[in-house]
Design an enzyme around this catalytic site. Sequence first.
Site, short mmCIF file in Angstrom:
data_model
loop_
_atom_site.label_atom_id
_atom_site.label_comp_id
_atom_site.label_asym_id
_atom_site.label_seq_id
_atom_site.Cartn_x
_atom_site.Cartn_y
_atom_site.Cartn_z
N TYR A 67 0.84 -1.21 0.00
CA TYR A 67 0.00 0.00 0.00
C TYR A 67 0.87 1.25 0.00
O TYR A 67 0.63 2.19 -0.77
CB TYR A 67 -0.91 0.00 1.23
CG TYR A 67 -1.71 1.26 1.39
CD1 TYR A 67 -2.85 1.49 0.63
CD2 TYR A 67 -1.33 2.23 2.32
CE1 TYR A 67 -3.58 2.65 0.77
CE2 TYR A 67 -2.06 3.40 2.48
CZ TYR A 67 -3.18 3.60 1.70
OH TYR A 67 -3.90 4.76 1.85
N LYS A 108 1.03 4.23 -2.97
CA LYS A 108 0.78 5.66 -2.75
C LYS A 108 2.01 6.49 -3.09
O LYS A 108 1.88 7.65 -3.53
CB LYS A 108 0.35 5.89 -1.30
CG LYS A 108 -1.03 5.33 -0.98
CD LYS A 108 -2.11 5.99 -1.82
CE LYS A 108 -3.51 5.52 -1.45
NZ LYS A 108 -4.57 6.19 -2.22
#
Length: 346
Positions: free
Chosen positions: A220, A224
Site C-alpha cells: 500500500y 501511494k
Amino acid sequence: MDFLTKHLDCLSNWQLNLQPGWQTVGASALLAAGSLFVVSRALVFVRVLLSLFVLPGKPLRSFGPKGSWAVVTGASDGLGKEFALQLARADFNILLVSRTASKLDTLSNEITTKFPSVQTKTLAMDFARNQDSDYEKLKELVDELDVSVLVNNVGKSHSIPTPFALTPEDEMTDIVTINCLGTLRATQLVVPGMMQRKRGLVLTMGSFGGLLPTPLLATYSGSKAFLQQWSTSLGSELEPYGITVELVQAYLITSAMSKIRRTSATIPDPRSFVKSVLTKIGRNGGSPTYAYSSSPYWSHGLMAWFLTCVTGTMGKIVVSQNKGMHESIRKRALRKAEREKGKKST
C-alpha cells in the site's frame, strides 16, 4: 600519539597564522549562512500557516461552469461519497463510479433529493477486475459530458498491517491494480477532454503512506508513493493546458478503509476533510516542498510539515517508529480476531 600531537601543532600554527581580518570574514560568513538557514525555515513555516489557516484556494467554479460534470471514483462510501455530495452542493453534476450498483443508486437518489437541479449518472465497475469493457463504458459516458473535475478516490489497503512476506497474493495484486492502474486508466480517459477545453481539476487521494515508508503496509505504501510521483509529473505536463492537478496527502480519516470510527484533532471525519480539500485547491498546506501536492487539513498539514521539513521521512529512526506503530496495530487486530473466533466457536 606523536602523530596526533604533530597535527594538533600544525592546526594551532594555522590558527595563529590566520590574519585577524580573515577570521572576522569567516565568522561573518558562518553567521550569515546560519541566519539565512533559520530565516528560510521560518518563512517556510509562515507560508504553511498562511496556507492552512488564512489564504483561500481557487474557487471551484474556475474549473468549469455550473452544470459541468465531476467524476468521482470510489464514490459509494466515505470520502468518495462526501466528495460527491459537496461537489453537488457546488452545482456540479456528478458521475458516480464504484463497485456496488445498489450503493450508487442510493447515493444518486440522495443527491437529487438534496439538490434537485443536479443531474447524476452512475457506473458500477470493479476496478480490481481491470476489465476493458468497464473502461469502454466509462469512456462512452465521459466523452459525452463536459467533465470539469475528476476525483481519483478509489483505493484499497491491507486488511490489517501484515509483513510483506505474509501478504496474500490476491490482496497485493488488488492494491496495485486498484490504486495504481485504476487511477491511471480513469485519468487517461478524462484528461483529453480537459486538455481540449483548456480547464479542469484532477484530484488524487494520496496518503502519508506515500510520504513515509510504512513497514507492514509495504505494498500500500509503495502504491501511494507511486501516485505521488505520477501525479506530480502529471501536474507539470497539464499545467500549460490550464488544468490543476493535485495529490492530496492525508493522514488517518474515519472511514471503512482506516477502520477508525472516532474523530479527534488529528483524525477528522470525511465531511471536514473534504471541505478542507475543496476550499484549499492550489494551496500546498503543510507540503511546501511538494509541487502539485497538498496537505490541506490543518492537523495533517502541520504533521506533514514537521515530517518533510524537520525530521525527514526516509531516516531509519522515523521508519522504525512507523514500524513499531503498525506492529502494535497488527497485534491488536490479531487479538480481536481471536476473540471473535472464540465467540463464534461457543
